[in-house]
Design an enzyme around this catalytic site. Structure first.
Site, PDB file in Angstrom:
ATOM      1  N   GLU A 103       0.367  10.911  14.352  1.00 60.06           N
ATOM      2  CA  GLU A 103       0.858   9.745  15.090  1.00 60.06           C
ATOM      3  C   GLU A 103       1.126   8.550  14.166  1.00 60.06           C
ATOM      4  OE1 GLU A 103       1.823  10.283  17.932  1.00 60.06           O
ATOM      5  OE2 GLU A 103       0.534  11.774  18.890  1.00 60.06           O
ATOM      6  N   HIS A 147      -6.094   5.235  18.708  1.00 62.98           N
ATOM      7  CA  HIS A 147      -5.574   6.119  19.754  1.00 62.98           C
ATOM      8  C   HIS A 147      -6.668   7.096  20.150  1.00 62.98           C
ATOM      9  CE1 HIS A 147      -3.339   9.105  21.921  1.00 62.98           C
ATOM     10  NE2 HIS A 147      -3.410  10.006  20.962  1.00 62.98           N
ATOM     11  N   HIS A 167      -8.346   9.850  23.367  1.00 65.63           N
ATOM     12  CA  HIS A 167      -8.088  10.657  24.564  1.00 65.63           C
ATOM     13  C   HIS A 167      -9.182  10.345  25.585  1.00 65.63           C
ATOM     14  CE1 HIS A 167      -5.640  13.825  22.063  1.00 65.63           C
ATOM     15  NE2 HIS A 167      -5.096  12.627  22.072  1.00 65.63           N
ATOM     16  N   GLU A 170     -15.047  -8.891  34.044  1.00 67.91           N
ATOM     17  CA  GLU A 170     -14.639  -9.428  32.743  1.00 67.91           C
ATOM     18  C   GLU A 170     -13.330  -8.830  32.210  1.00 67.91           C
ATOM     19  OE1 GLU A 170     -17.711 -10.042  29.886  1.00 67.91           O
ATOM     20  OE2 GLU A 170     -18.502 -11.592  31.214  1.00 67.91           O
ATOM     21  N   HIS A 175      -2.066  11.760  28.471  1.00 69.63           N
ATOM     22  CA  HIS A 175      -2.388  11.967  27.060  1.00 69.63           C
ATOM     23  C   HIS A 175      -3.544  11.063  26.574  1.00 69.63           C
ATOM     24  CE1 HIS A 175      -0.802  12.641  22.695  1.00 69.63           C
ATOM     25  NE2 HIS A 175      -2.053  12.238  22.686  1.00 69.63           N
TER      26      HIS A 175
HETATM   27  O1  2HA Z   1      -4.173  15.486  17.851  1.00 72.26           O
HETATM   28  O2  2HA Z   1      -4.187  12.802  19.306  1.00 72.26           O
HETATM   29  O3  2HA Z   1      -1.629  12.527  19.743  1.00 72.26           O
HETATM   30  C1  2HA Z   1      -3.989  14.186  17.472  1.00 72.26           C
HETATM   31  C2  2HA Z   1      -3.463  13.443  18.613  1.00 72.26           C
HETATM   32  C3  2HA Z   1      -2.023  13.495  18.848  1.00 72.26           C
HETATM   33 ZN    ZN Z   2      -3.322  12.099  21.122  1.00 70.96          ZN
END
Ligand code: 2HA
Ligand code: ZN
Length: 272
Positions: free
Chosen positions: A116, A140, A142, A170, A211
């Protein structure tokens, strides 16, 4: 003293470990990037090797020319960052044109930066411009409950913002600029990077439908805290919906009072 004794590296390791324990990073899921300060770049000079070859980023980020980033590796597990950082993450330098990067430390055994990288660097580029260089971190993750909500709520930033604000008093103070939502897209390329960057112009939180989430912040602590706050709010919403939905809630007038007392400016767009 080695590079791993440095404060920013230790903070990075602690953050990755905490994020793993939160359950946000199954297998190789998720990725984190941190833009080094000038002082950190001078301090690492004796440990890095600038002889490596440049590779294409896939997007152009002119205002990040010559910047250094600590980045997690493609296919690497956040769970393993504390075990051996040099095998699972590395430091990259951006070239003069903002089009290529080279690895100057870590990512050993020919590992590559996160898949990414385009979305991370595009978001960094927008945030450097919008925050005058204050934001340094893109994360990032999940995050389970936010992902679950993207199957149930309309995929609109306004809806996610209002619903998640209502779940914890908050929240509007922690993310006053609200949330952007990217519809499902193929991850890893320039198209999702452009879509994410566009939303990062107005928000510090961008959800990728089905995602995960992208958060931007000034420090590792603040970015982790932002991710944690949004995800906790999503967990409450999942529970509330599972119990049959809201019977009472925080109303627009309450948000206006909160904004006044906490001295934050929140858009009336979210208070209709
Ligand atoms: O596997 O999170 O978006 C890595 C990730 C791809
Ligand atoms: Zn991801």
């Amino acid at each position: 003293m080695t590079i791993e004794d440095m404060k920013f590296i230790q903070n990075f390791k602690r953050m990755t470990n905490d994020a793993w324990l939160k359950g946000w990073h199954e297998r190789n899921g998720g990725n984190i990037t941190y833009r080094l300060t000038k002082e950190e770049v001078s301090a690492i000079k004796e440990f890095i090797n600038e002889d490596s070859e440049y590779n294409s980023i896939g997007v152009t980020v002119k205002n990040l020319a010559n910047e250094y980033f600590l980045v997690t590796g493609s296919g690497k597990f956040i769970r393993n960052m504390t075990v051996c950082l040099g095998e699972n993450a590395g430091i990259i330098k951006i070239d003069e044109k903002g089009e290529n990067y080279k690895v100057v430390w870590g990512l050993s055994n020919n590992a590559r930066p996160t898949s990414e990288l385009p979305s991370h660097l595009m978001s960094h580029s927008i945030k450097v411009e919008k925050t005058n260089g204050c934001h340094r971190v893109i994360m990032h993750s999940h995050t389970t409950n936010v992902i679950a909500l993207t199957f149930v709520l309309p995929l609109e930033g306004k809806v996610f913002t209002r619903e998640l604000w209502e779940m914890a008093t908050e929240c509007p103070v922690v993310f006053p600029s609200g949330i952007g939502v990217v519809p499902w897209m193929v991850p890893g390329g320039a198209a999702i990077a452009e879509a994410t960057g566009e939303l990062m112009k107005d928000h510090d939180v961008v959800i990728w439908a089905h995602h995960g989430m992208f958060c931007s912040g000034e420090t590792l602590d603040l970015t982790f805290g932002l991710m944690d706050t949004v995800e906790k709010s999503a967990e409450i919403l999942v529970k509330v919906l599972s119990m049959g939905g809201k019977k009472q809630t925080i109303v627009s007038e309450n948000f206006r009072d909160l904004a006044k007392d906490f001295n934050v400016s929140i858009s009336e767009d979210y208070l209709v």
